[in-house]
Design a protein around this motif. Structure first.
Motif, mmCIF file in Angstrom:
data_model
loop_
_atom_site.group_PDB
_atom_site.id
_atom_site.type_symbol
_atom_site.label_atom_id
_atom_site.label_comp_id
_atom_site.label_asym_id
_atom_site.label_seq_id
_atom_site.Cartn_x
_atom_site.Cartn_y
_atom_site.Cartn_z
ATOM 1 N N LEU A 48 17.769 -70.888 3.432
ATOM 2 C CA LEU A 48 16.592 -71.679 3.064
ATOM 3 C C LEU A 48 16.935 -72.788 2.068
ATOM 4 N N ASN A 99 17.638 -77.087 11.663
ATOM 5 C CA ASN A 99 16.298 -76.770 12.172
ATOM 6 C C ASN A 99 16.275 -75.410 12.856
ATOM 7 N N TRP A 134 8.281 -70.208 4.291
ATOM 8 C CA TRP A 134 8.953 -70.139 3.000
ATOM 9 C C TRP A 134 8.088 -70.740 1.901
ATOM 10 N N GLN A 135 7.441 -71.853 2.179
ATOM 11 C CA GLN A 135 6.559 -72.470 1.188
ATOM 12 C C GLN A 135 5.440 -71.523 0.778
ATOM 13 N N TRP A 144 16.263 -72.729 10.224
ATOM 14 C CA TRP A 144 14.916 -72.597 9.670
ATOM 15 C C TRP A 144 14.018 -71.794 10.603
ATOM 16 N N GLU A 168 18.770 -77.693 2.470
ATOM 17 C CA GLU A 168 18.228 -79.029 2.233
ATOM 18 C C GLU A 168 17.884 -79.280 0.768
ATOM 19 N N ARG A 200 9.862 -73.513 7.670
ATOM 20 C CA ARG A 200 9.690 -74.084 6.330
ATOM 21 C C ARG A 200 8.349 -73.711 5.718
ATOM 22 N N LYS A 201 7.294 -73.734 6.523
ATOM 23 C CA LYS A 201 5.958 -73.427 5.995
ATOM 24 C C LYS A 201 5.881 -71.978 5.524
#
Length: 253
Positions: free
Chosen positions: A140, A36, A48-49, A39, A143, A45-46
């Motif tokens: 990234l 975490n 990267w998305q 990240w 996971e 995470r968002k």
């Protein structure tokens, strides 16, 4: 008397908080907590998305000079890809393909390659995509399916405490026998170093430096320095997250 009671109660509260903080500071990290933090240090995470188009040049260095370069452009939402490089005979090679279907068209000095040669170039281009993007995007991909992560004992490197993650792989990727060790700052999660043992027995240790915001808040290392060889490493030239890309980039040379 009330003042004395309040003062006494405050001492107890402060002592309790101090003990709790000391307990938390001394408690070992968990694998999930380390991931975490990595990240968070990368932008989340968002972020990267939302990073649809990624562009970069993979440029190995020797004695401080670029020895070759591969230019990448990737639409992460569709899988469309453009790779540009030079052949060993200094010819211009452009491969337009899709990383999901591994189908596309290759151009050598502006001419379309025949099917048999085209298939070989697409296979090589896909291998370059896997290798080059992993050097940039490893933080990234902790996971991803098939990635096995274990937390090892922390280490002190250059006076900084680093959490250590050991990565092995299931039946995924082109070289599932590879192993990596990720060294992340125990405070802010920024990766400082990685070590690898490839299935072909090649070993390496590289420091991660030159962190930059590539766009939209995605923060990654753009230079991986070989700690055993001065002036050697991997630079990521012009690494950036783009908001718009001309679709012709994936269909026309």
């Amino acid at each position: 008397m009330k003042i004395g009671l309040v003062f006494f109660a405050s001492i107890i509260l402060l002592s309790s908080c101090s003990r709790q903080q000391s307990k938390n500071a001394g408690s070992p990290s968990t694998k999930e907590a380390v991931i975490n933090k990595i990240w968070e240090s990368s932008g989340g995470r968002k972020t990267w998305q939302n990073s649809r188009y990624l562009a970069f040049s993979f440029a190995p260095q020797r004695e401080g000079k670029t020895v070759m370069s591969r230019s990448h452009l990737w639409d992460r939402y569709t899988g469309d890809y453009r790779l540009e490089t030079k052949t060993p005979t200094n010819q211009d090679l452009i491969v337009l393909f899709n990383v999901n279907s591994q189908k596309g068209t290759s151009y050598l000095d502006g001419k379309i390659l025949a099917d048999s040669l085209n298939s070989k170039e697409i296979k090589k281009a896909y291998g370059n995509f896997i290798n080059d993007s992993y050097w940039l995007l490893a933080p990234l991909k902790l996971e991803d399916d098939g990635v096995n992560v274990t937390l090892e004992e922390p280490e002190i490197v250059d006076g900084t405490k680093l959490d250590v993650l050991h990565l092995t792989f299931g039946k995924v990727g082109l070289t599932p026998g590879d192993q990596y060790w990720i060294y992340a700052d125990s405070v802010n999660g920024q990766i400082k170093r990685w070590k690898f043992l490839l299935q072909g027995k090649q070993e390496g240790v590289f420091n991660w430096t030159d962190y930059k915001d590539l766009g939209g808040g995605l923060k990654l290392s753009t230079y991986k320095q070989n700690i055993n060889q001065a002036g050697a490493g991997i630079k990521f030239l012009n690494a950036s997250v783009l908001t718009n890309v001309d679709k012709d980039k994936f269909t026309k040379q």
